[in-house]
Design a protein around this motif. Structure first.
Motif, PDB file in Angstrom:
ATOM      1  N   UNK A   1     -12.976 -13.533  13.301  1.00 29.62           N
ATOM      2  CA  UNK A   1     -14.226 -12.799  13.074  1.00 29.62           C
ATOM      3  C   UNK A   1     -13.955 -11.506  12.315  1.00 29.62           C
ATOM      4  N   UNK A   2     -12.851 -10.826  12.644  1.00 27.85           N
ATOM      5  CA  UNK A   2     -12.508  -9.579  11.965  1.00 27.85           C
ATOM      6  C   UNK A   2     -12.225  -9.800  10.488  1.00 27.85           C
ATOM      7  N   UNK A   3     -11.480 -10.863  10.205  1.00 33.74           N
ATOM      8  CA  UNK A   3     -11.168 -11.190   8.802  1.00 33.74           C
ATOM      9  C   UNK A   3     -12.442 -11.537   8.041  1.00 33.74           C
ATOM     10  N   UNK A   4     -13.326 -12.321   8.668  1.00 30.27           N
ATOM     11  CA  UNK A   4     -14.575 -12.712   8.026  1.00 30.27           C
ATOM     12  C   UNK A   4     -15.458 -11.503   7.740  1.00 30.27           C
ATOM     13  N   UNK A   5     -15.535 -10.580   8.709  1.00 31.71           N
ATOM     14  CA  UNK A   5     -16.342  -9.373   8.532  1.00 31.71           C
ATOM     15  C   UNK A   5     -15.795  -8.530   7.384  1.00 31.71           C
TER      16      UNK A   5
ATOM     17  N   UNK B   1     -18.250  -8.545   4.368  1.00 28.52           N
ATOM     18  CA  UNK B   1     -19.067  -7.338   4.523  1.00 28.52           C
ATOM     19  C   UNK B   1     -18.435  -6.134   3.836  1.00 28.52           C
ATOM     20  N   UNK B   2     -17.249  -5.758   4.301  1.00 26.52           N
ATOM     21  CA  UNK B   2     -16.642  -4.515   3.808  1.00 26.52           C
ATOM     22  C   UNK B   2     -16.125  -4.644   2.375  1.00 26.52           C
ATOM     23  N   UNK B   3     -15.524  -5.772   2.047  1.00 29.79           N
ATOM     24  CA  UNK B   3     -15.027  -5.958   0.688  1.00 29.79           C
ATOM     25  C   UNK B   3     -16.157  -5.907  -0.345  1.00 29.79           C
ATOM     26  N   UNK B   4     -17.278  -6.633  -0.128  1.00 28.38           N
ATOM     27  CA  UNK B   4     -18.394  -6.513  -1.089  1.00 28.38           C
ATOM     28  C   UNK B   4     -18.962  -5.096  -1.169  1.00 28.38           C
ATOM     29  N   UNK B   5     -18.975  -4.384  -0.029  1.00 26.87           N
ATOM     30  CA  UNK B   5     -19.480  -3.012  -0.045  1.00 26.87           C
ATOM     31  C   UNK B   5     -18.610  -2.110  -0.914  1.00 26.87           C
ATOM     32  N   UNK B   6     -17.298  -2.271  -0.778  1.00 24.89           N
ATOM     33  CA  UNK B   6     -16.369  -1.473  -1.589  1.00 24.89           C
ATOM     34  C   UNK B   6     -16.499  -1.858  -3.060  1.00 24.89           C
ATOM     35  N   UNK B   7     -16.588  -3.159  -3.330  1.00 25.26           N
ATOM     36  CA  UNK B   7     -16.728  -3.619  -4.707  1.00 25.26           C
ATOM     37  C   UNK B   7     -18.032  -3.119  -5.335  1.00 25.26           C
ATOM     38  N   UNK B   8     -19.112  -3.105  -4.541  1.00 29.28           N
ATOM     39  CA  UNK B   8     -20.394  -2.606  -5.039  1.00 29.28           C
ATOM     40  C   UNK B   8     -20.315  -1.112  -5.341  1.00 29.28           C
ATOM     41  N   UNK B   9     -19.579  -0.384  -4.504  1.00 35.42           N
ATOM     42  CA  UNK B   9     -19.408   1.055  -4.742  1.00 35.42           C
ATOM     43  C   UNK B   9     -18.635   1.294  -6.035  1.00 35.42           C
TER      44      UNK B   9
END
Length: 307
Positions: free
Chosen positions: A34-38, A42-50
């Motif tokens: 679950x941690x890897x999936x999140x 979630x976090x990787x796309x957020x960083x990429x969007x930033x």
């Protein structure tokens, strides 16, 4: 030589450490996927969007431009219009929905009310309907020849059809009504669940002291529901700032841009206009900033002063 007692304590410490490591390994084995999936979704796309928000260009041909996209926000008339529209939906619809949900929850928590289950189900059902389906239905309901205008004219409330979908003012009203219809029952369930956990003896003591129903509502019910009210206010604020489906399917942002929301503008920047993914990501982070600001304000206004 190590004394026998010290050697025993050392072995006990090692044994305890092994048990803790084993327990930690077992615990992580349950949450690691679950941690890897999140992190991945979630976090990787957020960083990429930033990172993307600091780039500009057509399609995938992007170059780093620093804070130019963020400076562009303040000069973009369409973005400013969408912010105004979204804030109007927020400041009108959210308070109305919260108050209506509170009223319905108190009403349906009455033990003497018959068919409570039927009423609760009926009010909650809009929450499980398809966003697109109910939006299309509301589009037809509020059409010039829709049932809303027909009913209002039959009771002589209006003399001519209201231009619900082509007038900037009435178009906003139609969208606010649609959102309120769908999400009031969702918030009502939270309040109803919280009310059922309130000890009845509190209300009985208030009645003995001569407190009216009005006083009980504001002196007992509201304070007891304060954490839930704060929670639903924040979630409703987040949902309204991300409003897309209703506007897209009922008015398509028109007439002009008078009902367009920030989320619809992001969609247009990405897929309708010449693709500008960098600026679209910047507008997306503008929503994030607005959510943070509104959430902080709500915590300060309605939060516990002792926290």
């Amino acid at each position: 030589m190590i004394p026998a007692k010290a050697n025993q304590n050392l072995q006990t410490t090692k044994s305890g450490r092994k048990i803790r490591v084993k327990n930690a390994a077992i615990g992580w084995s349950f949450v690691i996927i679950a941690t890897v999936m999140i992190c991945l979704f979630y976090f990787y796309p957020m960083v990429q969007a930033l990172i993307l928000s600091f780039q500009s260009g057509t399609g995938t041909n992007l170059t780093f431009t620093g804070i130019d996209n963020y400076a562009r926000l303040f000069k973009d008339p369409t973005f400013i219009t969408t912010v105004k529209n979204t804030v109007i939906y927020l400041v009108i619809q959210v308070p109305v929905m919260i108050l209506l949900a509170l009223f319905l929850s108190v009403l349906l928590n009455n033990k003497t009310l018959k068919l409570k289950g039927v009423f609760r189900t009926a009010i909650f059902l809009p929450c499980v309907t398809s966003l697109v389906a109910y939006s299309v239905i509301f589009k037809y309901l509020f059409g010039q020849d829709g049932i809303i205008n027909i009913m209002l004219m039959k009771v002589s409330f209006i003399s001519e059809p209201i231009q619900w979908l082509t007038d900037p003012f009435w178009a906003k009203i139609a969208i606010i009504i649609a959102i309120t219809w769908r999400w009031t029952g969702y918030n009502m369930i939270f309040y109803l669940s919280a009310l059922q956990n309130v000890d009845e003896s509190i209300y009985e003591a208030a009645k003995i002291d001569g407190a009216s129903s009005f006083q009980q509502f504001f002196k007992i019910t509201i304070p007891m529901l304060k954490p839930i009210i704060l929670f639903t206010s924040i979630t409703s604020t987040i949902g309204t700032l991300q409003l897309f489906d209703e506007v897209m399917n009922i008015t398509k942002g028109g007439p002009g841009n008078s009902t367009m929301t920030i989320s619809q503008y992001i969609y247009n920047l990405s897929f309708k206009y010449t693709p500008d993914f960098g600026y679209a990501a910047t507008v997306s982070y503008a929503i994030v900033i607005m959510i943070i600001i509104f959430s902080i304000i709500q915590f300060k206004v309605a939060g516990d002063k002792n926290e």
